[in-house]
Design an enzyme around this catalytic site. Structure first.
Site, PDB file in Angstrom:
ATOM      1  N   THR A  46      -7.802  -4.359  -3.669  1.00 42.32           N
ATOM      2  CA  THR A  46      -6.849  -3.505  -2.957  1.00 42.32           C
ATOM      3  C   THR A  46      -7.233  -2.050  -3.232  1.00 42.32           C
ATOM      4  O   THR A  46      -8.194  -1.778  -3.957  1.00 42.32           O
ATOM      5  CB  THR A  46      -5.409  -3.762  -3.420  1.00 42.32           C
ATOM      6  N   CYS A  47      -6.436  -1.112  -2.700  1.00 44.63           N
ATOM      7  CA  CYS A  47      -6.750   0.296  -2.928  1.00 44.63           C
ATOM      8  C   CYS A  47      -6.535   0.692  -4.387  1.00 44.63           C
ATOM      9  O   CYS A  47      -7.106   1.684  -4.853  1.00 44.63           O
ATOM     10  CB  CYS A  47      -5.911   1.190  -2.013  1.00 44.63           C
ATOM     11  N   ASN A  48      -5.718  -0.074  -5.102  1.00 45.21           N
ATOM     12  CA  ASN A  48      -5.407   0.280  -6.490  1.00 45.21           C
ATOM     13  C   ASN A  48      -6.046  -0.631  -7.527  1.00 45.21           C
ATOM     14  O   ASN A  48      -5.918  -0.370  -8.723  1.00 45.21           O
ATOM     15  CB  ASN A  48      -3.887   0.287  -6.714  1.00 45.21           C
ATOM     16  N   SER A 102       2.276  -3.058  -9.821  1.00 49.12           N
ATOM     17  CA  SER A 102       1.910  -2.138  -8.746  1.00 49.12           C
ATOM     18  C   SER A 102       2.290  -0.709  -9.105  1.00 49.12           C
ATOM     19  O   SER A 102       3.177  -0.474  -9.933  1.00 49.12           O
ATOM     20  CB  SER A 102       2.623  -2.534  -7.444  1.00 49.12           C
ATOM     21  N   GLU A 107       6.408  -3.406  -4.955  1.00 45.63           N
ATOM     22  CA  GLU A 107       5.932  -3.259  -3.581  1.00 45.63           C
ATOM     23  C   GLU A 107       5.492  -4.622  -3.029  1.00 45.63           C
ATOM     24  O   GLU A 107       4.996  -5.485  -3.743  1.00 45.63           O
ATOM     25  CB  GLU A 107       4.800  -2.222  -3.516  1.00 45.63           C
ATOM     26  N   GLN A 113      -1.799  -9.497   0.098  1.00 53.91           N
ATOM     27  CA  GLN A 113      -3.184  -9.319  -0.326  1.00 53.91           C
ATOM     28  C   GLN A 113      -3.629 -10.439  -1.258  1.00 53.91           C
ATOM     29  O   GLN A 113      -4.776 -10.896  -1.201  1.00 53.91           O
ATOM     30  CB  GLN A 113      -3.337  -7.952  -1.005  1.00 53.91           C
ATOM     31  N   GLY A 177       9.175  18.252  12.759  1.00 54.27           N
ATOM     32  CA  GLY A 177       8.161  18.324  11.705  1.00 54.27           C
ATOM     33  C   GLY A 177       7.426  17.015  11.575  1.00 54.27           C
ATOM     34  O   GLY A 177       7.129  16.542  10.477  1.00 54.27           O
ATOM     35  N   ALA A 178       7.115  16.397  12.693  1.00 58.04           N
ATOM     36  CA  ALA A 178       6.521  15.061  12.705  1.00 58.04           C
ATOM     37  C   ALA A 178       5.031  15.059  12.378  1.00 58.04           C
ATOM     38  O   ALA A 178       4.431  13.995  12.245  1.00 58.04           O
ATOM     39  CB  ALA A 178       6.727  14.425  14.077  1.00 58.04           C
TER      40      ALA A 178
END
Length: 367
Positions: A46-48, A102, A107, A113, A177-178
């Protein structure tokens, strides 16, 4: 069973990105590790974190394969690795799958995953009895925690809480402010709700909406007051040094019977005095931060309950694996027990603690 982990707690992104396995590379890596009989391997990336769960393979082999893939000297990689064996490896997987390890506690994405990592290993034929049982138990445990605790459904990010608060007041949302990071994150969370109608304002001088979705209507920032009559809630998250909505201008607008304003900016976007108007309510970052802190407490309490569930599920898994390992010897053990029953009982007395011995004796009495 063993696990080698490279995760955000012990390895900077510069190290983790070298060990990011693209989807087309993962099968080759798995097959490379499982070249011998009875070898099993699952790669969770994963990204972490990048983690290898394995059985029947040496830790040195896996460590060398990771270093070779990342083109990192083994001695440089070693400080970033964490090693888990047997029960600790299984407990680590359980806690990872349910989100207790996490970056954002609880999360939900990590369970998907984990399922995908296990599914790929199954398709590659690199999973045998041990990892089948361990991953199925971890996934089952994570689902149970998701059902029995609010761990994964209690939001703690400001963007998620803001979106939930907005939808609680109605489905017609105006976002001012999108184009900023907070605005985009909030709109992603809004789009996760069904039936929302989002209008996003853009400044005419060069702003660009980086989130494309047919449910988002784009309007010029200058029209923001005219759009209020059709809004249930307004979220403002700009970097402007001036108010995007003022009490003075709001007095001149025909407003709905109730209008909720959420201000995600520092300094504030929305004049705090607007709550003087009938039917107008306002939340700022401090109010949302308080909600986030309260939700974090709920998650912390849920994490404690999740730990108890993990202990229960892990105990059941350990029994299953132990019994499976014992099956080839069962006939021989039963034969010796019939031949030397008293010797067996006295051996139990010398080797077991009092509580364990009592449980065994109760079982023997019931035979």
């Amino acid at each position: 069973m063993q696990c080698i982990s490279v995760n955000y707690k012990y390895a900077a992104i510069a190290v983790r990105q070298k060990l990011t396995f693209m989807a087309d590379v993962q099968p080759r890596f798995l097959h490379g590790l499982c070249g011998q009989d009875n070898a099993e391997c699952v790669l969770l990336c994963t990204c972490n974190r990048t983690e290898v769960y394995f059985h029947g393979i040496s830790a040195q082999t896996v460590q060398a394969a990771l270093a070779a893939y990342g083109e990192i000297e083994p001695s440089e990689l070693l400080p970033h690795l964490r090693f888990y064996t047997d029960d600790k490896a299984m407990r680590h997987l359980f806690r990872v799958a349910c989100g207790l390890h996490s970056m954002l506690l609880g999360e939900d994405e990590i369970l998907r995953q984990t399922k995908n990592a296990y599914r790929l290993a199954c398709e590659c034929g690199t999973v045998g009895y041990t990892l089948h049982q361990v991953f199925q138990a971890a996934i089952r445990c994570a689902k149970r925690i998701k059902t029995e605790t609010p761990l994964s459904v209690t939001p703690v990010s400001v963007a998620t809480i803001a979106a939930n608060e907005a939808v609680r007041h109605g489905r017609r949302i105006l976002v001012i402010g999108a184009t900023g990071m907070i605005g985009i994150s909030t709109m992603r969370n809004l789009l996760a709700h069904r039936g929302v109608e989002i209008t996003a304002t853009l400044r005419s001088h060069g702003s660009d909406l980086r989130l494309s979705d047919s449910r988002i209507a784009m309007r010029d920032y200058a029209e923001r007051y005219a759009l209020l009559k059709d809004a249930d809630c307004v979220i403002s998250a700009t970097s402007s040094p001036h108010f995007t909505i003022t009490l003075h201008d709001l007095r001149e607008v025909r407003l709905p019977s109730h209008l909720h304003l959420i201000d995600l900016a520092v300094p504030p976007d929305i004049d705090p005095a607007v709550i003087q108007l009938p039917g107008v309510t306002r939340q700022d970052l401090d109010a949302l931060a308080k909600l986030a802190a309260e939700n974090q407490n709920v998650r912390t309490d849920s994490a404690e309950k999740a730990s108890h569930i993990i202990a229960e599920e892990l105990d059941a898994l350990q029994k299953k694996l132990a019994f499976h390992a014992f099956l080839p010897d069962m006939d021989a053990v039963c034969s010796r027990l019939r031949e030397h029953p008293e010797q067996t009982v006295y051996r139990l007395k010398s080797q077991l603690g009092a509580e364990e011995l009592q449980k065994v004796l109760h079982i023997l009495e019931a035979l």
